[in-house]
Write a protein that holds these residues in place. Structure first.
Motif, short mmCIF file in Angstrom:
data_model
loop_
_atom_site.label_atom_id
_atom_site.label_comp_id
_atom_site.label_asym_id
_atom_site.label_seq_id
_atom_site.Cartn_x
_atom_site.Cartn_y
_atom_site.Cartn_z
N ILE A 160 0.81 -1.23 0.00
CA ILE A 160 0.00 0.00 0.00
C ILE A 160 0.84 1.28 0.00
O ILE A 160 0.32 2.38 0.09
N GLY A 161 2.16 1.14 -0.08
CA GLY A 161 3.01 2.33 -0.16
C GLY A 161 3.20 3.06 1.15
O GLY A 161 3.65 4.21 1.17
N PHE A 162 2.88 2.39 2.28
CA PHE A 162 3.01 3.05 3.58
C PHE A 162 4.48 3.35 3.90
O PHE A 162 5.33 2.48 3.79
N ARG A 163 4.74 4.59 4.27
CA ARG A 163 6.09 5.07 4.61
C ARG A 163 7.09 4.84 3.48
O ARG A 163 8.26 4.54 3.72
N MET A 164 6.63 4.94 2.24
CA MET A 164 7.52 4.88 1.08
C MET A 164 7.55 6.30 0.51
O MET A 164 6.73 6.66 -0.34
N SER A 165 8.48 7.10 1.02
CA SER A 165 8.48 8.54 0.73
C SER A 165 8.66 8.82 -0.75
O SER A 165 9.58 8.31 -1.38
N ALA A 215 2.77 -3.26 6.50
CA ALA A 215 2.24 -1.90 6.63
C ALA A 215 1.54 -1.73 7.97
O ALA A 215 0.37 -1.34 8.03
N ALA A 216 2.27 -2.04 9.01
CA ALA A 216 1.75 -1.90 10.38
C ALA A 216 0.45 -2.64 10.59
O ALA A 216 -0.40 -2.23 11.38
N GLU A 257 4.97 11.54 9.61
CA GLU A 257 4.51 12.32 8.46
C GLU A 257 4.19 13.76 8.85
O GLU A 257 4.39 14.69 8.08
N THR A 293 -2.41 4.08 9.06
CA THR A 293 -2.03 3.63 7.71
C THR A 293 -3.08 3.99 6.66
O THR A 293 -2.76 4.20 5.51
N ASP A 294 -4.35 4.06 7.10
CA ASP A 294 -5.40 4.42 6.14
C ASP A 294 -5.67 5.92 6.13
O ASP A 294 -6.39 6.41 5.28
N ASN A 339 1.52 9.86 1.93
CA ASN A 339 2.99 9.87 1.87
C ASN A 339 3.51 11.30 1.79
O ASN A 339 2.91 12.16 1.19
N VAL A 340 4.66 11.50 2.40
CA VAL A 340 5.34 12.79 2.26
C VAL A 340 6.55 12.55 1.35
O VAL A 340 6.93 11.41 1.10
N ASN A 341 7.14 13.64 0.89
CA ASN A 341 8.30 13.47 0.01
C ASN A 341 9.56 13.06 0.76
O ASN A 341 10.41 12.36 0.23
N PHE A 342 9.65 13.54 1.99
CA PHE A 342 10.80 13.17 2.81
C PHE A 342 10.28 12.88 4.21
O PHE A 342 9.59 13.68 4.81
N TYR A 343 10.61 11.68 4.72
CA TYR A 343 10.12 11.28 6.03
C TYR A 343 11.25 11.27 7.03
O TYR A 343 12.31 10.70 6.78
N GLY A 365 6.40 7.98 -2.82
CA GLY A 365 5.40 7.13 -3.46
C GLY A 365 5.93 5.77 -3.89
O GLY A 365 7.12 5.56 -4.08
N LYS A 366 4.99 4.86 -4.05
CA LYS A 366 5.31 3.46 -4.35
C LYS A 366 5.97 3.29 -5.72
O LYS A 366 6.90 2.50 -5.88
N ALA A 389 -1.87 -3.22 8.31
CA ALA A 389 -2.97 -2.81 7.43
C ALA A 389 -3.23 -3.84 6.33
O ALA A 389 -4.31 -3.86 5.74
#
Lengths: 287, 337
Positions: free
Chosen positions: A211-216, A240-241, B294, B281-282, B286-290, A218-219, A243
């Protein structure tokens, strides 16, 4: 690196989806023996690498594993530092106070010549001392890969203090004869930066999930970078934690060409067995 | 590119520095701190221009905006100086030690049409934003009570003294921790106007409070409780939680999840009767830099977007932050009654 690595978040009350679950886990694992019992189950299920933060309580695990024939094939991948220890100290003591508290001995006596003045001129040596201090408890334990935690990697990355990433890389390689690894939430940026600093094919651990979680960024950006196979890659946060259902989560990451290893943590035999089984079978079918 | 400078390189300043440093639309040109140790590190290991005098940085670095993360007692003076030079300002929380001064600065920034923001990052967290949406749809009916809590392990024994442990400098748990909780209550439920039964407890610190307990009354008439303690080692890091109780149900939310209990199902929002749990998570993008969450990147992204697009409404202005300052002042005077 093994295909499957076992993580430690569940032992220390780290849960990215629920503070309440985190607290329940803290209670369950407040006894060191409970941690060791789960590691033994993981070994039974064929997992031989434990990737863990340099939390004080890992010392117990090191003491059990050290010189014990049962664990002769068991590897620990330390991830340093345990950042909350420092972050809370900085709030209370300031930056200099924190350095004083955590650098072994007294900063002023450690650097016999010139004390503080010397320290200011030589941040690299100071970093080396702090790395050594974090690794002390792993003496005599097989630690083939040593990681920098994401909060530090990404802080240095954002600050543009790339030479510290290089310092860590060289220090771990030369002094500890291990492969240096970098944990990050910013894989594309980190990889570009390390390559520009002359580190090719680095070992990196990053969030990679369906799901792209914490993939800064974007996926899609991540998938493009992963396919280029420019690094030895460990996927973390694959669920994803929580999810994602395990089957879907492990199918995605196990069939992704360019991922060398998969990190997950769990507390029960059933979950460990299921996760390991899913990774093995999807990896096999992906060839 | 937006040219930015940072004043104050403590924990928050360094974190902002990394986030701005990685921002594609920002050129972080100057950093400023009075610590020679920290400045030495930046001089040696980064390409940023380093200053020890913030006025010099503002006067010479041709900045568009400045991030102020110095100790709280310097905020007002620095913000004022930056506004006079026509800079957009992001200031760390709490905003101003003196409430009246904070209000003046808020008015000034508005008058000058400059973007002004205070670092209350909970406003940018997916979970708390979801709670706001739920309240706006009147999901749990008329509220009759709230409980705002923050706990964490900062001061765990008697020792040490930094600017944070000096009285009157904005260093205690009230300014550092409770300000977030008060601002969150304001964000979700409304402005605090009166407090009663305040206890500011020193547990390990000599000169400042380590815990804050009080009853807070809002402009709307709603009342609730504040319970904050930074000497609580049962938490690994700072945890902020809000509980809202209404006639039709209850919401409990923290940085990771939103738990909703409804007496009757809500078809419009497809929420069933009983419990529903929504996870970060839902709820997060996304941010550009983590770096640390977030929300820390989102609040800086928002500040930059507001500079680029003047029509955009800022989500955490000097004005809203000055209401929080006001409640802090009320808590201090109530505790000494």
């Amino acid at each position: 690196m093994d295909r499957v690595l076992f993580g430690d978040n569940q032992f220390f009350g780290v849960n990215h989806s629920s503070d309440e679950k985190a607290r329940a886990q803290t209670i369950r694992f407040q006894n060191n023996k409970a941690i060791m019992d789960v590691l033994d189950i993981a070994m039974d299920e064929g997992i031989n690498t434990f990737m863990c933060t340099t939390h004080d309580r890992i010392e117990y695990v090191c003491n059990v594993v050290r010189d014990n024939p049962k664990y002769q094939d068991f590897k620990i991948y330390p991830c340093m530092p345990y950042a909350h220890k420092y972050a809370n100290a900085v709030t209370e003591l300031g930056i200099l106070g924190t350095v004083k508290q955590f650098v072994p001995g007294n900063v002023f006596s450690t650097f016999a010549k010139g004390g503080l003045a010397f320290m200011k001129k030589d941040f690299a040596s100071l970093a080396g001392l702090m790395i050594d201090a974090e690794l002390k408890m792993f003496k005599g334990v097989n630690t083939p890969v040593i990681w920098m935690q994401n909060v530090i990697t990404d802080l240095l990355l954002g600050l543009g203090m790339v030479d510290f990433l290089v310092t860590f890389y060289n220090h771990v390689k030369e002094k500890h004869n291990a492969e240096p690894g970098f944990i990050t939430m910013n894989l594309p940026l980190l990889l570009d930066t390390l390559e520009a600093a002359g580190i090719s094919n680095p070992t990196i651990c990053a969030s990679i999930n369906k799901i792209g979680f914490r993939m800064s960024g974007g996926k899609e950006v991540y998938e493009k970078v992963i396919a280029e196979k420019r690094c030895r890659l460990v996927a973390m946060q694959v669920l994803a934690a929580g999810a994602l259902p395990p089957k879907e989560a492990f199918e995605y990451v196990s069939t992704l060409d360019g991922v060398e290893s998969i990190l997950f943590g769990a507390s029960s035999r059933a979950n460990i067995k299921q996760s390991k089984g899913l990774i093995d079978s999807f990896s096999l079918s992906a060839g | 590119m937006i040219r930015a400078g940072i004043i104050g390189l403590g924990k928050m300043g360094i974190s902002h520095c990394a986030i701005l440093g990685a921002h594609p639309e920002v050129d972080l040109v100057g950093v400023c701190d009075t610590s020679t140790l920290v400045m030495d590190g930046f001089k040696r290991h980064t390409a940023k221009e380093c200053f020890s005098d913030y006025k010099k940085m503002i006067d010479t670095a041709s900045l568009d905006c400045v991030v102020i993360a110095s100790p709280t007692k310097y905020h007002a003076e620095m913000v004022n100086y930056a506004l006079d030079r026509n800079l957009h300002v992001f200031c760390e929380k709490p905003f101003a030690l003196n409430h009246a001064e904070g209000v003046q600065l808020a008015d000034k920034a508005e008058r000058l049409g400059l973007v002004n923001q205070v670092g209350y990052h909970n406003r940018f967290l997916g979970t708390f934003q979801e709670v706001k949406r739920l309240l706006e749809s009147d999901v749990i009916g008329q509220l009759y009570h709230f409980l705002g809590e923050s706990y964490g392990p900062v001061v765990l024994k008697e020792k040490g003294s930094t600017w944070r442990s000096e009285k009157g400098q904005g260093g205690g748990c009230l300014y550092d921790y409770a300000s977030h909780t008060i601002d969150l209550i304001h964000f979700l439920c409304g402005k605090g106007v009166k407090v009663r039964g305040t206890e500011l407890k020193s547990i390990f610190s000599k000169n400042v409070e380590d815990a804050v307990y009080s009853t807070v009354y809002l402009e709307s008439g709603l009342s609730g409780q504040l319970s904050v303690n930074w000497s609580d080692e049962t938490h690994r890091k700072m945890n902020t939680q809000i509980t809202l109780i209404g006639k039709k149900g209850k919401i409990i939310a923290d940085a990771t999840e939103v738990k909703i209990y409804l007496k009757e199902g809500n078809e419009k929002l497809s929420l069933p009767k009983g419990w529903t749990v929504k996870y970060l998570t839902d709820l997060t993008e996304n941010v550009n830099f983590y770096l640390r969450g977030e929300e820390y990147s989102s609040q800086i992204d928002h500040f930059i977007e507001c500079i680029q697009d003047k029509k955009k409404k800022n989500k955490s202005t000097f004005k809203t932050a000055s209401y929080t300052d006001n409640v802090i002042g009320l808590l201090i005077s109530d505790s000494t009654l």
